[in-house]
Design a protein around this motif. Structure first.
Motif, PDB file in Angstrom:
ATOM      1  N   ALA A   1       0.838  -1.204   0.000  1.00 26.95           N
ATOM      2  CA  ALA A   1       0.000   0.000   0.000  1.00 26.95           C
ATOM      3  C   ALA A   1       0.873   1.255   0.000  1.00 26.95           C
ATOM      4  CB  ALA A   1      -0.926  -0.002   1.216  1.00 26.95           C
ATOM      5  N   LYS A   2       1.962   1.235   0.789  1.00 26.76           N
ATOM      6  CA  LYS A   2       2.867   2.388   0.803  1.00 26.76           C
ATOM      7  C   LYS A   2       3.505   2.578  -0.563  1.00 26.76           C
ATOM      8  CE  LYS A   2       4.230   2.479   5.669  1.00 26.76           C
ATOM      9  NZ  LYS A   2       5.349   2.242   6.606  1.00 26.76           N
ATOM     10  N   GLU A   3       3.939   1.476  -1.163  1.00 29.96           N
ATOM     11  CA  GLU A   3       4.578   1.553  -2.481  1.00 29.96           C
ATOM     12  C   GLU A   3       3.578   2.075  -3.513  1.00 29.96           C
ATOM     13  OE1 GLU A   3       6.684  -1.380  -5.747  1.00 29.96           O
ATOM     14  OE2 GLU A   3       6.470  -2.062  -3.688  1.00 29.96           O
TER      15      GLU A   3
ATOM     16  N   ALA B   1       0.915   3.898  -2.908  1.00 27.02           N
ATOM     17  CA  ALA B   1       0.651   5.307  -2.610  1.00 27.02           C
ATOM     18  C   ALA B   1       1.813   6.176  -3.096  1.00 27.02           C
ATOM     19  CB  ALA B   1       0.443   5.500  -1.107  1.00 27.02           C
ATOM     20  N   GLN B   2       3.042   5.704  -2.888  1.00 24.08           N
ATOM     21  CA  GLN B   2       4.208   6.459  -3.354  1.00 24.08           C
ATOM     22  C   GLN B   2       4.195   6.573  -4.869  1.00 24.08           C
ATOM     23  OE1 GLN B   2       6.426   8.011  -1.313  1.00 24.08           O
ATOM     24  NE2 GLN B   2       7.217   8.942  -3.160  1.00 24.08           N
ATOM     25  N   ASN B   3       3.872   5.456  -5.552  1.00 22.97           N
ATOM     26  CA  ASN B   3       3.795   5.485  -7.021  1.00 22.97           C
ATOM     27  C   ASN B   3       2.713   6.447  -7.498  1.00 22.97           C
ATOM     28  OD1 ASN B   3       5.867   3.650  -7.253  1.00 22.97           O
ATOM     29  ND2 ASN B   3       4.525   1.882  -7.508  1.00 22.97           N
ATOM     30  N   GLN B   4       1.560   6.401  -6.838  1.00 22.69           N
ATOM     31  CA  GLN B   4       0.485   7.313  -7.216  1.00 22.69           C
ATOM     32  C   GLN B   4       0.885   8.760  -6.947  1.00 22.69           C
ATOM     33  OE1 GLN B   4      -3.063   6.034  -5.191  1.00 22.69           O
ATOM     34  NE2 GLN B   4      -3.439   4.365  -6.629  1.00 22.69           N
ATOM     35  N   ALA B   5       1.547   8.979  -5.801  1.00 20.63           N
ATOM     36  CA  ALA B   5       1.991  10.337  -5.483  1.00 20.63           C
ATOM     37  C   ALA B   5       3.001  10.820  -6.525  1.00 20.63           C
ATOM     38  CB  ALA B   5       2.606  10.379  -4.085  1.00 20.63           C
ATOM     39  N   ASN B   6       3.927   9.934  -6.900  1.00 16.32           N
ATOM     40  CA  ASN B   6       4.912  10.306  -7.922  1.00 16.32           C
ATOM     41  C   ASN B   6       4.235  10.597  -9.256  1.00 16.32           C
ATOM     42  OD1 ASN B   6       6.984  10.029  -6.106  1.00 16.32           O
ATOM     43  ND2 ASN B   6       7.554   7.975  -6.758  1.00 16.32           N
ATOM     44  N   THR B   7       3.237   9.781  -9.612  1.00 15.58           N
ATOM     45  CA  THR B   7       2.500  10.000 -10.860  1.00 15.58           C
ATOM     46  C   THR B   7       1.765  11.339 -10.814  1.00 15.58           C
ATOM     47  OG1 THR B   7       2.222   7.618 -11.131  1.00 15.58           O
ATOM     48  CG2 THR B   7       0.737   9.032 -12.385  1.00 15.58           C
ATOM     49  N   ILE B   8       1.126  11.605  -9.677  1.00 12.89           N
ATOM     50  CA  ILE B   8       0.398  12.873  -9.529  1.00 12.89           C
ATOM     51  C   ILE B   8       1.366  14.046  -9.617  1.00 12.89           C
ATOM     52  CG2 ILE B   8      -0.891  14.285  -7.869  1.00 12.89           C
ATOM     53  CD1 ILE B   8      -2.258  11.673  -6.953  1.00 12.89           C
ATOM     54  N   ILE B   9       2.521  13.919  -8.972  1.00 18.09           N
ATOM     55  CA  ILE B   9       3.517  14.997  -9.012  1.00 18.09           C
ATOM     56  C   ILE B   9       4.021  15.197 -10.437  1.00 18.09           C
ATOM     57  CG2 ILE B   9       5.864  15.604  -8.288  1.00 18.09           C
ATOM     58  CD1 ILE B   9       5.183  14.329  -5.557  1.00 18.09           C
ATOM     59  N   GLU B  10       4.311  14.085 -11.142  1.00 20.02           N
ATOM     60  CA  GLU B  10       4.773  14.182 -12.532  1.00 20.02           C
ATOM     61  C   GLU B  10       3.709  14.850 -13.398  1.00 20.02           C
ATOM     62  OE1 GLU B  10       7.526  13.795 -14.500  1.00 20.02           O
ATOM     63  OE2 GLU B  10       8.425  13.633 -12.523  1.00 20.02           O
ATOM     64  N   ASN B  11       2.457  14.402 -13.234  1.00 19.95           N
ATOM     65  CA  ASN B  11       1.371  15.004 -14.017  1.00 19.95           C
ATOM     66  C   ASN B  11       1.217  16.483 -13.691  1.00 19.95           C
ATOM     67  OD1 ASN B  11       0.846  12.595 -15.280  1.00 19.95           O
ATOM     68  ND2 ASN B  11      -0.837  12.018 -13.927  1.00 19.95           N
ATOM     69  N   ALA B  12       1.389  16.827 -12.404  1.00 13.88           N
ATOM     70  CA  ALA B  12       1.286  18.236 -12.011  1.00 13.88           C
ATOM     71  C   ALA B  12       2.425  19.043 -12.627  1.00 13.88           C
ATOM     72  CB  ALA B  12       1.301  18.356 -10.487  1.00 13.88           C
ATOM     73  N   LYS B  13       3.642  18.451 -12.625  1.00 12.31           N
ATOM     74  CA  LYS B  13       4.780  19.147 -13.237  1.00 12.31           C
ATOM     75  C   LYS B  13       4.537  19.362 -14.731  1.00 12.31           C
ATOM     76  CE  LYS B  13       8.502  17.676 -10.135  1.00 12.31           C
ATOM     77  NZ  LYS B  13       9.716  16.838 -10.018  1.00 12.31           N
ATOM     78  N   ILE B  14       4.024  18.314 -15.393  1.00 13.17           N
ATOM     79  CA  ILE B  14       3.738  18.434 -16.833  1.00 13.17           C
ATOM     80  C   ILE B  14       2.666  19.485 -17.068  1.00 13.17           C
ATOM     81  CG2 ILE B  14       2.759  17.189 -18.807  1.00 13.17           C
ATOM     82  CD1 ILE B  14       4.181  14.668 -17.732  1.00 13.17           C
ATOM     83  N   ALA B  15       1.626  19.470 -16.233  1.00 13.69           N
ATOM     84  CA  ALA B  15       0.545  20.450 -16.377  1.00 13.69           C
ATOM     85  C   ALA B  15       1.072  21.863 -16.115  1.00 13.69           C
ATOM     86  CB  ALA B  15      -0.601  20.117 -15.420  1.00 13.69           C
ATOM     87  N   ILE B  16       1.917  21.997 -15.101  1.00 12.73           N
ATOM     88  CA  ILE B  16       2.480  23.323 -14.799  1.00 12.73           C
ATOM     89  C   ILE B  16       3.346  23.795 -15.964  1.00 12.73           C
ATOM     90  CG2 ILE B  16       4.168  24.489 -13.321  1.00 12.73           C
ATOM     91  CD1 ILE B  16       3.046  22.823 -10.977  1.00 12.73           C
ATOM     92  N   GLU B  17       4.181  22.893 -16.484  1.00 19.41           N
ATOM     93  CA  GLU B  17       5.037  23.264 -17.621  1.00 19.41           C
ATOM     94  C   GLU B  17       4.195  23.646 -18.822  1.00 19.41           C
ATOM     95  OE1 GLU B  17       8.534  24.258 -19.267  1.00 19.41           O
ATOM     96  OE2 GLU B  17       8.296  23.549 -17.204  1.00 19.41           O
ATOM     97  N   SER B  18       3.126  22.873 -19.054  1.00 23.91           N
ATOM     98  CA  SER B  18       2.235  23.179 -20.176  1.00 23.91           C
ATOM     99  C   SER B  18       1.559  24.528 -19.975  1.00 23.91           C
ATOM    100  CB  SER B  18       1.194  22.067 -20.307  1.00 23.91           C
ATOM    101  OG  SER B  18       0.239  22.394 -21.270  1.00 23.91           O
ATOM    102  N   GLU B  19       1.067  24.770 -18.769  1.00 22.98           N
ATOM    103  CA  GLU B  19       0.425  26.051 -18.458  1.00 22.98           C
ATOM    104  C   GLU B  19       1.439  27.192 -18.573  1.00 22.98           C
ATOM    105  OE1 GLU B  19      -2.761  26.937 -17.802  1.00 22.98           O
ATOM    106  OE2 GLU B  19      -3.301  24.872 -18.327  1.00 22.98           O
ATOM    107  N   LYS B  20       2.671  26.925 -18.159  1.00 22.87           N
ATOM    108  CA  LYS B  20       3.712  27.941 -18.247  1.00 22.87           C
ATOM    109  C   LYS B  20       3.988  28.288 -19.705  1.00 22.87           C
ATOM    110  CE  LYS B  20       8.585  28.504 -17.075  1.00 22.87           C
ATOM    111  NZ  LYS B  20       9.751  27.849 -16.486  1.00 22.87           N
ATOM    112  N   LYS B  21       4.120  27.270 -20.568  1.00 27.02           N
ATOM    113  CA  LYS B  21       4.352  27.512 -21.996  1.00 27.02           C
ATOM    114  C   LYS B  21       3.181  28.253 -22.615  1.00 27.02           C
ATOM    115  CE  LYS B  21       7.451  23.627 -22.888  1.00 27.02           C
ATOM    116  NZ  LYS B  21       7.604  22.344 -23.577  1.00 27.02           N
TER     117      LYS B  21
END
Length: 163
Positions: A93-95, A97-117
């Motif tokens: 469950a921790k793993e 959750a960590q994977n989901q958190a990493n995916t969410i963070i990656e998606n947020a970074k991509i969304a932020i970069e896209s919004e920034k562009k």
């Protein structure tokens, strides 16, 4: 006043004793010995039964102890398996959750970069529009009179180089 002589008394007592002994031996001795033997056999059987029961109780106690030890060992094994399963589930469950958190963070970074562009493109577009508007106003102002137009043409010609 003695009617019988003492020697005859001994004789008759002995004869009566022998007759009584023979009668006892013939009729009573065997049944008495049989009863005693039967009683002895029943006591021996009871003692053997008691010894067998005692041995069986000892065996049952040993079996009970063995069964209890096996049950304790099985319980401990089941508890260990349950703890291991719990720990594995928690780790999974921790793993996850960590994977989901990493995916969410990656998606947020991509969304932020896209919004920034997108924001940068929009900002560039606005800056270009503003620059064009400013340049248009400046050019209109500069070219509003004939003298200014002539000066501009002369300066552009002076800057231009002929090949």
């Amino acid at each position: 006043m003695n009617l019988v002589a003492p020697e005859s008394l001994v004789f008759w007592t002995t004869v009566i004793f022998i007759v009584f002994f023979i009668l006892l031996r013939k009729f009573a001795w065997k049944p008495i010995l049989g009863a005693v033997k039967g009683r002895e056999d029943s006591i021996n059987k009871a003692l053997l039964s008691a010894e067998e029961a005692r041995n069986e109780i000892v065996n049952l106690k040993a079996d009970n102890e063995r069964i209890l030890n096996e049950a304790r060992a099985e319980r401990e094994a089941m508890l260990k398996d349950a703890r291991d399963m719990k720990n594995k589930m928690i780790a999974d469950a921790k793993e996850e959750a960590q994977n989901q958190a990493n995916t969410i963070i990656e998606n947020a970074k991509i969304a932020i970069e896209s919004e920034k562009k997108s924001a940068m493109l929009e900002l560039k577009s606005h800056v270009a529009e503003l620059s064009l508007e400013i340049a248009e106003k400046v050019v209109r102002e500069e070219l509003s009179s004939k003298d200014k137009q002539m000066q501009l043409v002369d300066s552009l010609i002076g800057e231009a180089t002929l090949n």
